[in-house]
Design a protein around this motif. Structure first.
Motif, PDB file in Angstrom:
ATOM      1  N   SER A   4     -27.310  34.613 -36.852  1.00 43.25           N
ATOM      2  CA  SER A   4     -27.289  33.398 -35.858  1.00 43.25           C
ATOM      3  C   SER A   4     -26.629  34.004 -34.595  1.00 43.25           C
ATOM      4  CB  SER A   4     -26.272  32.532 -36.736  1.00 43.25           C
ATOM      5  OG  SER A   4     -24.873  33.236 -36.814  1.00 43.25           O
ATOM      6  N   VAL A   5     -26.564  33.049 -33.725  1.00 45.95           N
ATOM      7  CA  VAL A   5     -26.197  33.169 -32.287  1.00 45.95           C
ATOM      8  C   VAL A   5     -25.123  32.234 -32.240  1.00 45.95           C
ATOM      9  CG1 VAL A   5     -26.824  33.217 -29.893  1.00 45.95           C
ATOM     10  CG2 VAL A   5     -28.618  34.249 -31.560  1.00 45.95           C
ATOM     11  N   ASP A   6     -23.924  32.770 -31.420  1.00 48.35           N
ATOM     12  CA  ASP A   6     -22.978  31.676 -31.138  1.00 48.35           C
ATOM     13  C   ASP A   6     -23.261  31.090 -29.967  1.00 48.35           C
ATOM     14  OD1 ASP A   6     -21.760  31.994 -33.669  1.00 48.35           O
ATOM     15  OD2 ASP A   6     -20.438  33.811 -32.898  1.00 48.35           O
ATOM     16  N   ILE A   7     -23.098  29.911 -29.884  1.00 48.39           N
ATOM     17  CA  ILE A   7     -22.770  29.064 -28.483  1.00 48.39           C
ATOM     18  C   ILE A   7     -21.379  28.834 -28.080  1.00 48.39           C
ATOM     19  CG2 ILE A   7     -23.569  26.998 -27.238  1.00 48.39           C
ATOM     20  CD1 ILE A   7     -26.322  26.977 -28.973  1.00 48.39           C
ATOM     21  N   VAL A   8     -20.932  29.390 -27.239  1.00 48.12           N
ATOM     22  CA  VAL A   8     -19.519  29.097 -26.998  1.00 48.12           C
ATOM     23  C   VAL A   8     -19.366  28.286 -25.830  1.00 48.12           C
ATOM     24  CG1 VAL A   8     -17.254  30.159 -26.546  1.00 48.12           C
ATOM     25  CG2 VAL A   8     -18.752  31.305 -28.286  1.00 48.12           C
ATOM     26  N   ILE A   9     -18.600  27.314 -26.017  1.00 47.90           N
ATOM     27  CA  ILE A   9     -18.205  26.296 -24.886  1.00 47.90           C
ATOM     28  C   ILE A   9     -16.749  26.473 -24.276  1.00 47.90           C
ATOM     29  CG2 ILE A   9     -17.955  23.841 -24.172  1.00 47.90           C
ATOM     30  CD1 ILE A   9     -20.262  23.244 -26.063  1.00 47.90           C
ATOM     31  N   GLY A  10     -16.888  26.814 -23.215  1.00 47.07           N
ATOM     32  CA  GLY A  10     -15.380  27.450 -22.631  1.00 47.07           C
ATOM     33  C   GLY A  10     -15.482  28.964 -22.492  1.00 47.07           C
ATOM     34  N   LYS A  11     -14.337  29.613 -22.339  1.00 46.34           N
ATOM     35  CA  LYS A  11     -14.375  30.964 -22.364  1.00 46.34           C
ATOM     36  C   LYS A  11     -14.466  31.660 -23.519  1.00 46.34           C
ATOM     37  CE  LYS A  11     -11.788  30.868 -17.826  1.00 46.34           C
ATOM     38  NZ  LYS A  11     -10.888  31.283 -17.021  1.00 46.34           N
ATOM     39  N   ALA A  12     -15.161  32.794 -23.564  1.00 51.12           N
ATOM     40  CA  ALA A  12     -15.239  33.568 -25.079  1.00 51.12           C
ATOM     41  C   ALA A  12     -13.828  33.871 -25.590  1.00 51.12           C
ATOM     42  CB  ALA A  12     -15.819  34.790 -24.729  1.00 51.12           C
ATOM     43  N   ASP A  13     -12.784  34.009 -24.718  1.00 55.38           N
ATOM     44  CA  ASP A  13     -11.505  34.323 -25.380  1.00 55.38           C
ATOM     45  C   ASP A  13     -10.894  33.296 -25.673  1.00 55.38           C
ATOM     46  OD1 ASP A  13     -11.181  33.954 -22.628  1.00 55.38           O
ATOM     47  OD2 ASP A  13      -9.403  35.354 -22.252  1.00 55.38           O
TER      48      ASP A  13
END
Length: 126
Positions: A4-13
């Protein structure tokens, strides 16, 4: 289905939200029905042609059919995810890059690395 691939909304940290995107045969077939063309035809256009074909309708269909969610997501939720992604520093191109990566992770469109046969060792007979 491979990875799977993560879709991150906002900053990765410090993500605001995170979605898991993963495709299999069924989800890709549903996506094809939604966009009215085959995934193969998108990829056959080459890198430039692929990017040109990835409009909001394709992005929405990919999110609807690829986001891992027990309840599934409807078209309005897909639009909201796109908007939220872009409102928080993302771009449609970056989101589509995640979608392309997730489709590639199925292993259905890019040939795998061919296994090399084991090395044969010959022993001399004395």
């Amino acid at each position: 289905m491979k990875n799977s691939v993560d879709i991150v909304i906002g900053k990765a940290d410090k993500p605001i939200k995170k979605y898991e995107l993963c495709f299999n045969i069924k989800s890709l077939a549903r996506m094809e029905r939604a966009i009215g063309k085959s995934i193969t035809s998108l990829f056959a256009a080459g890198p430039r042609g692929l990017v040109q074909q990835l409009d909001i309708n394709v992005t929405t269909a990919a999110l609807q059919n690829g986001i891992v969610d027990d309840k599934g997501i409807d078209i309005e939720q897909a639009y909201d995810i796109i908007q939220e992604f872009c409102d928080n520093g993302g771009t449609l191109d970056r989101l589509n890059a995640k979608i392309i990566t997730a489709i590639n992770e199925t292993g259905l469109f890019i040939p795998g690395v061919k296994e090399t046969p084991p090395e044969v060792v010959y022993e001399s007979k004395k």
